[in-house]
Design a protein around this motif. Structure first.
Motif, PDB file in Angstrom:
ATOM      1  N   LYS A 164       0.046  89.285 -69.650  1.00 56.33           N
ATOM      2  CA  LYS A 164       1.354  88.724 -70.044  1.00 56.33           C
ATOM      3  C   LYS A 164       1.135  87.581 -71.016  1.00 56.33           C
ATOM      4  O   LYS A 164       1.424  86.428 -70.734  1.00 56.33           O
ATOM      5  CB  LYS A 164       2.102  88.245 -68.810  1.00 56.33           C
ATOM      6  CG  LYS A 164       2.851  89.379 -68.143  1.00 56.33           C
ATOM      7  CD  LYS A 164       4.105  88.880 -67.495  1.00 56.33           C
ATOM      8  CE  LYS A 164       5.240  89.852 -67.618  1.00 56.33           C
ATOM      9  NZ  LYS A 164       6.516  89.285 -67.250  1.00 56.33           N
ATOM     10  N   MET A 198       1.242  90.884 -75.626  1.00 56.23           N
ATOM     11  CA  MET A 198       2.215  91.757 -75.007  1.00 56.23           C
ATOM     12  C   MET A 198       3.583  91.609 -75.648  1.00 56.23           C
ATOM     13  O   MET A 198       4.443  92.456 -75.488  1.00 56.23           O
ATOM     14  CB  MET A 198       2.356  91.423 -73.518  1.00 56.23           C
ATOM     15  CG  MET A 198       1.290  92.005 -72.664  1.00 56.23           C
ATOM     16  SD  MET A 198       1.417  93.777 -72.583  1.00 56.23           S
ATOM     17  CE  MET A 198       2.755  93.943 -71.429  1.00 56.23           C
ATOM     18  N   PHE A 199       3.803  90.509 -76.351  1.00 57.36           N
ATOM     19  CA  PHE A 199       5.135  90.253 -76.872  1.00 57.36           C
ATOM     20  C   PHE A 199       5.214  90.508 -78.364  1.00 57.36           C
ATOM     21  O   PHE A 199       6.062  89.967 -79.042  1.00 57.36           O
ATOM     22  CB  PHE A 199       5.549  88.822 -76.535  1.00 57.36           C
ATOM     23  CG  PHE A 199       5.596  88.586 -75.059  1.00 57.36           C
ATOM     24  CD1 PHE A 199       6.467  89.319 -74.275  1.00 57.36           C
ATOM     25  CD2 PHE A 199       4.776  87.668 -74.450  1.00 57.36           C
ATOM     26  CE1 PHE A 199       6.509  89.126 -72.919  1.00 57.36           C
ATOM     27  CE2 PHE A 199       4.802  87.479 -73.094  1.00 57.36           C
ATOM     28  CZ  PHE A 199       5.697  88.216 -72.321  1.00 57.36           C
ATOM     29  N   GLY A 200       4.303  91.315 -78.897  1.00 54.94           N
ATOM     30  CA  GLY A 200       4.382  91.686 -80.283  1.00 54.94           C
ATOM     31  C   GLY A 200       3.964  90.598 -81.242  1.00 54.94           C
ATOM     32  O   GLY A 200       4.321  90.626 -82.402  1.00 54.94           O
ATOM     33  N   ARG A 201       3.203  89.612 -80.750  1.00 55.42           N
ATOM     34  CA  ARG A 201       2.808  88.514 -81.637  1.00 55.42           C
ATOM     35  C   ARG A 201       1.315  88.278 -81.612  1.00 55.42           C
ATOM     36  O   ARG A 201       0.846  87.209 -81.959  1.00 55.42           O
ATOM     37  CB  ARG A 201       3.508  87.219 -81.199  1.00 55.42           C
ATOM     38  CG  ARG A 201       4.982  87.258 -81.499  1.00 55.42           C
ATOM     39  CD  ARG A 201       5.613  85.982 -81.087  1.00 55.42           C
ATOM     40  NE  ARG A 201       6.961  85.905 -81.629  1.00 55.42           N
ATOM     41  CZ  ARG A 201       7.759  84.903 -81.394  1.00 55.42           C
ATOM     42  NH1 ARG A 201       7.365  83.901 -80.650  1.00 55.42           N
ATOM     43  NH2 ARG A 201       8.966  84.879 -81.901  1.00 55.42           N
ATOM     44  N   LYS A 203      15.329  98.011 -70.818  1.00 56.30           N
ATOM     45  CA  LYS A 203      14.815  98.688 -72.011  1.00 56.30           C
ATOM     46  C   LYS A 203      15.913  99.457 -72.722  1.00 56.30           C
ATOM     47  O   LYS A 203      15.921  99.587 -73.933  1.00 56.30           O
ATOM     48  CB  LYS A 203      13.687  99.638 -71.621  1.00 56.30           C
ATOM     49  CG  LYS A 203      12.367  98.917 -71.474  1.00 56.30           C
ATOM     50  CD  LYS A 203      11.244  99.868 -71.171  1.00 56.30           C
ATOM     51  CE  LYS A 203       9.948  99.090 -70.968  1.00 56.30           C
ATOM     52  NZ  LYS A 203       8.944  99.851 -70.243  1.00 56.30           N
ATOM     53  N   SER A 228      10.595  86.576 -70.964  1.00 56.96           N
ATOM     54  CA  SER A 228       9.360  87.272 -70.607  1.00 56.96           C
ATOM     55  C   SER A 228       9.575  88.424 -69.642  1.00 56.96           C
ATOM     56  O   SER A 228       8.607  88.978 -69.147  1.00 56.96           O
ATOM     57  CB  SER A 228       8.402  86.285 -69.945  1.00 56.96           C
ATOM     58  OG  SER A 228       8.902  85.928 -68.675  1.00 56.96           O
ATOM     59  N   LEU A 266      12.772  95.215 -70.322  1.00 55.04           N
ATOM     60  CA  LEU A 266      12.078  94.723 -71.505  1.00 55.04           C
ATOM     61  C   LEU A 266      11.355  93.425 -71.142  1.00 55.04           C
ATOM     62  O   LEU A 266      11.965  92.505 -70.604  1.00 55.04           O
ATOM     63  CB  LEU A 266      13.128  94.468 -72.586  1.00 55.04           C
ATOM     64  CG  LEU A 266      12.691  94.427 -74.022  1.00 55.04           C
ATOM     65  CD1 LEU A 266      12.149  95.786 -74.433  1.00 55.04           C
ATOM     66  CD2 LEU A 266      13.874  94.068 -74.898  1.00 55.04           C
ATOM     67  N   GLN A 267      10.064  93.345 -71.444  1.00 57.59           N
ATOM     68  CA  GLN A 267       9.293  92.152 -71.065  1.00 57.59           C
ATOM     69  C   GLN A 267       9.436  91.081 -72.142  1.00 57.59           C
ATOM     70  O   GLN A 267       8.494  90.706 -72.818  1.00 57.59           O
ATOM     71  CB  GLN A 267       7.832  92.524 -70.830  1.00 57.59           C
ATOM     72  CG  GLN A 267       7.639  93.526 -69.712  1.00 57.59           C
ATOM     73  CD  GLN A 267       8.106  92.997 -68.368  1.00 57.59           C
ATOM     74  OE1 GLN A 267       7.581  92.016 -67.873  1.00 57.59           O
ATOM     75  NE2 GLN A 267       9.122  93.625 -67.794  1.00 57.59           N
ATOM     76  N   ASP A 278      11.587  89.141 -77.359  1.00 53.22           N
ATOM     77  CA  ASP A 278      10.831  89.030 -78.606  1.00 53.22           C
ATOM     78  C   ASP A 278      10.054  90.305 -78.907  1.00 53.22           C
ATOM     79  O   ASP A 278       9.366  90.377 -79.904  1.00 53.22           O
ATOM     80  CB  ASP A 278       9.915  87.802 -78.601  1.00 53.22           C
ATOM     81  CG  ASP A 278       9.125  87.685 -77.321  1.00 53.22           C
ATOM     82  OD1 ASP A 278       9.131  88.653 -76.551  1.00 53.22           O
ATOM     83  OD2 ASP A 278       8.528  86.625 -77.092  1.00 53.22           O
ATOM     84  N   GLN A 279      10.180  91.309 -78.056  1.00 56.27           N
ATOM     85  CA  GLN A 279       9.644  92.619 -78.424  1.00 56.27           C
ATOM     86  C   GLN A 279      10.561  93.350 -79.394  1.00 56.27           C
ATOM     87  O   GLN A 279      10.129  94.272 -80.057  1.00 56.27           O
ATOM     88  CB  GLN A 279       9.451  93.484 -77.174  1.00 56.27           C
ATOM     89  CG  GLN A 279       8.331  92.968 -76.300  1.00 56.27           C
ATOM     90  CD  GLN A 279       7.946  93.965 -75.231  1.00 56.27           C
ATOM     91  OE1 GLN A 279       8.668  94.906 -74.959  1.00 56.27           O
ATOM     92  NE2 GLN A 279       6.798  93.748 -74.642  1.00 56.27           N
ATOM     93  N   TYR A 310       8.943  93.439 -87.009  1.00 53.91           N
ATOM     94  CA  TYR A 310       9.923  93.957 -86.055  1.00 53.91           C
ATOM     95  C   TYR A 310      10.612  95.219 -86.581  1.00 53.91           C
ATOM     96  O   TYR A 310      11.587  95.691 -86.004  1.00 53.91           O
ATOM     97  CB  TYR A 310      10.979  92.899 -85.746  1.00 53.91           C
ATOM     98  CG  TYR A 310      10.463  91.825 -84.825  1.00 53.91           C
ATOM     99  CD1 TYR A 310      10.425  92.042 -83.456  1.00 53.91           C
ATOM    100  CD2 TYR A 310       9.996  90.635 -85.326  1.00 53.91           C
ATOM    101  CE1 TYR A 310       9.925  91.082 -82.609  1.00 53.91           C
ATOM    102  CE2 TYR A 310       9.494  89.652 -84.482  1.00 53.91           C
ATOM    103  CZ  TYR A 310       9.466  89.887 -83.122  1.00 53.91           C
ATOM    104  OH  TYR A 310       8.974  88.940 -82.285  1.00 53.91           O
TER     105      TYR A 310
END
Lengths: 168, 194
Positions: free
Chosen positions: A160, A164-167, B99, B127, B137-138, B141-142, B191
């Motif tokens: 985590k 995991m957050f696309g960064r 999601k 998060s 969705l975790q 920011d995804q 993105y």
């Protein structure tokens, strides 16, 4: 005279003989199972019979028993006789590799979304369902999340993070 | 007898009847004041943010308290909550985003006009929070870039106000050229936003 569990069992055994089995009464609710090929015959009999009159499908869902080889998936029907206010539970078991069960949508319109949900989470393929696609999860999902074939969370994982957050 | 909830007895004297945003740095003399356009635009933008609440669960309830008279987000120039993304500057995502909801958040973000900012309120939006599961969705920011994260489960209205004030700082200091820069374009491209 109201309908008793003994009477329901007697009627079912008269009609289906050895094929209905595993009768039990957990918390007073009659529970039994039948081969999955017979599920519509049993449901139809319970529906049409003038004495039984189980004409309301309360719920329909599945259970996954991974250790029960050859009969991993149980599809459970909860039926309600609204005249005598009696409920029963009816199960059919299926192999997880060929999870084909006949659809109950012809008999109960309410089974439509319940079967879609059961397909969504357990992957039970309801043969003859008019619109068998995912109902709650995202369409892209390629697994059946409620099957007990996924490992429990690894408590030491460190994933985590930003990656995991696309960064990452 | 003491009361479990007592009134605030420390009276804060009113300093001014009307509070006015501070003046940016600049040169002034008799009859003129010169400063950077950047600062003036930033000052105007940061004190007139139109938030778009995207509230899906309990953080949304805290946001309602934040908008109410007790906490009063209007003090920061944000009392005009817009419910059309096309009018708004600040997307406030408050609550668990499943999601299946992810594409909706992204579409709302795409419908907003530049310049736009995003604040993720609460553990779930930041998060995934306690919902570490296949259907949630975790972190938003995804799917969309996030400027400020507010921690808490749910955060108190003070925390949300703090987040909005940090957004104000970001807006006030943002360069007018930022949104045309390569770095910003790269961020959006990461993105999948053109």
């Amino acid at each position: 005279m109201s309908l008793t569990n003994e009477r329901i069992k007697q009627r079912l055994v008269e009609k289906f003989g050895e094929q209905v089995s595993a009768f039990s009464e957990p918390y007073g609710m009659l529970t039994f199972e039948a081969p999955k090929e017979l599920n519509l015959k049993v449901l139809n009999f319970l529906y049409d019979d003038d004495e039984l009159k189980f004409r309301f499908l309360t719920d329909l869902q599945a259970v996954h028993y991974p250790d029960n080889k050859g009969r991993e998936l149980a599809v459970v029907y909860h039926l309600h006789n609204l005249v005598d206010n009696v409920r029963i539970r009816f199960k059919v078991f299926s192999d997880v590799n060929t999870p084909d069960v006949y659809t109950a949508t012809g008999l109960f319109s309410g089974a439509n979304w319940m079967e879609r949900e059961t397909y969504d989470f357990f992957g039970v393929n309801f043969v003859g369902h008019p619109n068998l696609k995912r109902i709650l999860n995202v369409d892209e999902m390629d697994y059946f999340p409620m099957r007990k074939e996924f490992p429990l969370e690894d408590q030491t994982r460190v994933d985590k993070d930003d990656e995991m957050f696309g960064r990452g | 007898m003491g009361r479990p909830v007592s009134y605030n007895v420390n009276v804060k004297p009113l300093e001014k009847d009307i509070s006015i945003a501070g003046m940016p740095d600049g040169h002034q003399g008799e009859g003129f004041f010169a400063t950077k356009l950047n600062d003036v635009v930033g000052l105007a933008r940061k004190n007139s943010i139109w938030p778009l609440p995207f509230a899906t669960s309990c953080c949304g309830i805290e946001f309602m308290a934040t908008m109410g008279s007790h906490y009063d987000l209007a003090r920061f120039g944000s009392e005009r909550v817009g419910f059309s993304p096309r009018q708004c500057d600040l997307l406030m995502v408050m609550g668990t985003i499943a999601k299946k909801m992810g594409p909706v958040v992204k579409q709302v973000y795409l419908q907003m006009a530049e310049p736009r900012w995003v604040i993720a309120v609460g553990a779930c939006a930041s998060s995934g929070g306690i919902f570490d599961t296949y259907s949630v969705l975790q972190g938003i920011d995804q799917v969309v870039p996030v400027d400020v994260y507010v921690p808490g489960c749910p955060p108190r209205p003070e925390a949300i106000i703090d987040g909005v004030m940090r957004i104000q700082d970001l807006i006030g200091k943002e360069s007018l050229r930022r949104r045309n820069g390569d770095r910003y374009k790269q961020l959006l491209e990461s993105y999948g936003i053109q």
